[in-house]
Design a protein around this motif. Structure first.
Motif, short mmCIF file in Angstrom:
data_model
loop_
_atom_site.label_atom_id
_atom_site.label_comp_id
_atom_site.label_asym_id
_atom_site.label_seq_id
_atom_site.Cartn_x
_atom_site.Cartn_y
_atom_site.Cartn_z
N UNK A 256 0.84 -1.20 0.00
CA UNK A 256 0.00 0.00 0.00
C UNK A 256 0.87 1.24 0.00
N UNK A 257 0.58 2.15 -0.93
CA UNK A 257 1.28 3.43 -1.04
C UNK A 257 0.36 4.54 -0.54
N UNK A 258 0.86 5.37 0.37
CA UNK A 258 0.06 6.45 0.94
C UNK A 258 0.31 7.77 0.21
N UNK A 259 -0.65 8.67 0.32
CA UNK A 259 -0.49 9.97 -0.31
C UNK A 259 0.72 10.70 0.28
N UNK A 260 1.55 11.25 -0.60
CA UNK A 260 2.73 11.98 -0.18
C UNK A 260 3.91 11.11 0.21
N UNK A 261 3.83 9.81 -0.06
CA UNK A 261 4.86 8.86 0.37
C UNK A 261 5.65 8.34 -0.83
N UNK A 262 6.93 8.10 -0.61
CA UNK A 262 7.78 7.42 -1.59
C UNK A 262 8.09 6.01 -1.08
N UNK A 263 7.78 5.01 -1.89
CA UNK A 263 8.19 3.64 -1.60
C UNK A 263 9.14 3.18 -2.68
N UNK A 264 10.29 2.66 -2.28
CA UNK A 264 11.23 2.05 -3.23
C UNK A 264 11.05 0.54 -3.19
N UNK A 265 10.87 -0.06 -4.37
CA UNK A 265 10.78 -1.51 -4.48
C UNK A 265 12.13 -2.04 -4.96
N UNK A 266 12.74 -2.91 -4.16
CA UNK A 266 14.00 -3.54 -4.51
C UNK A 266 13.78 -5.03 -4.78
N UNK A 267 14.73 -5.63 -5.44
CA UNK A 267 14.65 -7.06 -5.71
C UNK A 267 15.69 -7.44 -6.74
N UNK A 268 15.99 -8.72 -6.81
CA UNK A 268 16.97 -9.20 -7.78
C UNK A 268 16.48 -8.95 -9.21
N UNK A 269 17.41 -8.92 -10.15
CA UNK A 269 17.03 -8.81 -11.56
C UNK A 269 16.12 -9.99 -11.92
N UNK A 270 15.03 -9.67 -12.60
CA UNK A 270 14.08 -10.71 -12.97
C UNK A 270 13.09 -11.07 -11.89
N UNK A 271 13.12 -10.33 -10.77
CA UNK A 271 12.21 -10.65 -9.66
C UNK A 271 10.77 -10.27 -9.96
N UNK A 272 10.57 -9.34 -10.91
CA UNK A 272 9.20 -8.95 -11.26
C UNK A 272 8.87 -7.50 -10.99
N UNK A 273 9.88 -6.68 -10.76
CA UNK A 273 9.64 -5.27 -10.42
C UNK A 273 8.98 -4.52 -11.58
N UNK A 274 9.51 -4.69 -12.78
CA UNK A 274 8.93 -4.01 -13.94
C UNK A 274 7.55 -4.56 -14.27
N UNK A 275 7.36 -5.85 -14.06
CA UNK A 275 6.04 -6.46 -14.26
C UNK A 275 5.04 -5.83 -13.30
N UNK A 276 5.46 -5.59 -12.07
CA UNK A 276 4.58 -4.97 -11.08
C UNK A 276 4.10 -3.60 -11.55
N UNK A 277 5.01 -2.78 -12.07
CA UNK A 277 4.64 -1.46 -12.56
C UNK A 277 3.66 -1.56 -13.72
N UNK A 278 3.90 -2.51 -14.63
CA UNK A 278 3.00 -2.68 -15.77
C UNK A 278 1.61 -3.09 -15.33
N UNK A 279 1.53 -3.84 -14.26
CA UNK A 279 0.21 -4.20 -13.71
C UNK A 279 -0.48 -2.97 -13.12
N UNK A 280 0.29 -2.12 -12.45
CA UNK A 280 -0.28 -0.93 -11.82
C UNK A 280 -0.92 -0.02 -12.85
N UNK A 281 -0.28 0.14 -14.01
CA UNK A 281 -0.82 1.06 -15.03
C UNK A 281 -1.73 0.36 -16.03
N UNK A 282 -2.01 -0.92 -15.81
CA UNK A 282 -2.97 -1.63 -16.63
C UNK A 282 -2.45 -2.17 -17.94
N UNK A 283 -1.13 -2.24 -18.10
CA UNK A 283 -0.57 -2.83 -19.32
C UNK A 283 -0.58 -4.35 -19.27
N UNK A 284 -0.59 -4.90 -18.06
CA UNK A 284 -0.71 -6.35 -17.87
C UNK A 284 -1.88 -6.62 -16.93
N UNK A 285 -2.63 -7.68 -17.22
CA UNK A 285 -3.72 -8.10 -16.36
C UNK A 285 -3.23 -9.16 -15.38
#
Length: 259
Positions: A43-72
């Motif tokens: 959960x991200x709160x208003x006015x907050x910065x969250x950094x997501x870390x993880x190994x390469x290939x862990x799914x960080x970019x996939x997560x962003x694509x899901x957030x903006x609706x590019x992936x279901x």
């Protein structure tokens, strides 16, 4: 006589704990046998910065694509500014995306366009309309926000890597987004320029009360920009805490990222 108390360090920007602008709840997504996200929640709160870390290939970019609706997603829900992303049609997604900013790792500037035209491109492709005078003012303000007020007529090739990153951020800011998604904002930059971008991310947060989801492997970037850090491991949010809390975590899966 008692000694004077030690001054407290500057406080990070605070958020209203009751106001979530992004809720990722029990999200799973697999590509064949590759289970990229497995019951991931954050959960991200208003006015907050969250950094997501993880190994390469862990799914960080996939997560962003899901957030903006590019992936279901296969299961779970993603709620952005009160709207269920999966329930939105094409027009609904377009309208929601005007409230989201995205800073690409590669900047994604159009080489054949001037800085001004790069900034105007997203402005003219959304459902709101602006007069030429309003457009000029928005371009001026966005460039001032990133400290590059005199670059409007320049081409991207005339700019340094750090300047191109700032222009990419200006293009994001011109829509006045409520949430900004940063994909490796300091990758490819020298340490000094990278720190300038980190401080700029904080300045934007403070000035516009934006919320941000930041993908980064750069520990200095994480330390300087994060109110909270989330570790994506084995498809789930394995741990989340402040930078100091994560750094002090004795779990090897967490600790290894901070040594």
């Amino acid at each position: 006589m008692l000694p004077a108390p030690t001054p407290a360090p500057p406080a990070a920007p605070t958020a209203n704990p009751a106001e979530a602008v992004l809720t990722i709840a029990n999200v799973s997504l697999a590509f064949g046998e590759n289970h990229v996200l497995q019951d991931f929640s954050l959960t991200l709160l208003r006015g907050e910065n969250i950094v997501v870390m993880g190994k390469s290939g862990a799914g960080k970019s996939v997560l962003i694509k899901c957030v903006i609706g590019l992936l279901q997603t296969d299961s779970g829900t993603i709620t952005v500014l009160g709207q269920d992303v999966a329930a939105l049609d094409h027009n609904g997604l377009d309208r929601l995306r005007t409230k989201l900013g995205f800073l690409f790792q590669s900047n994604a500037l159009y080489d054949s366009m001037t800085v001004r035209d790069n900034l105007l491109f997203p402005l003219r492709r959304q459902w709101l309309t602006h007069t030429p005078a309003q457009e000029a003012e928005l371009v001026k303000q966005a460039l001032e926000d990133v400290g590059l007020a005199d670059t409007a007529a320049k081409m991207p090739a005339e700019l340094s890597g750090g300047m191109r990153k700032r222009i990419a951020l200006a293009r994001t800011l011109i829509l006045r987004p409520e949430i900004i998604l940063y994909d490796e904002p300091t990758t490819g930059l020298d340490p000094i320029t990278g720190r300038e971008i980190d401080h700029l991310i904080r300045e934007v947060q403070k000035k516009y009360n934006t919320s941000a989801l930041i993908i980064s492997h750069d520990l200095a970037c994480v330390r300087l920009t994060a109110d909270r850090v989330a570790l994506l491991s084995e498809g789930r949010c394995y741990a989340e805490d402040t930078y100091a809390g994560m750094q002090a975590n004795a779990d090897p899966q967490v600790h290894d990222f901070f040594v």
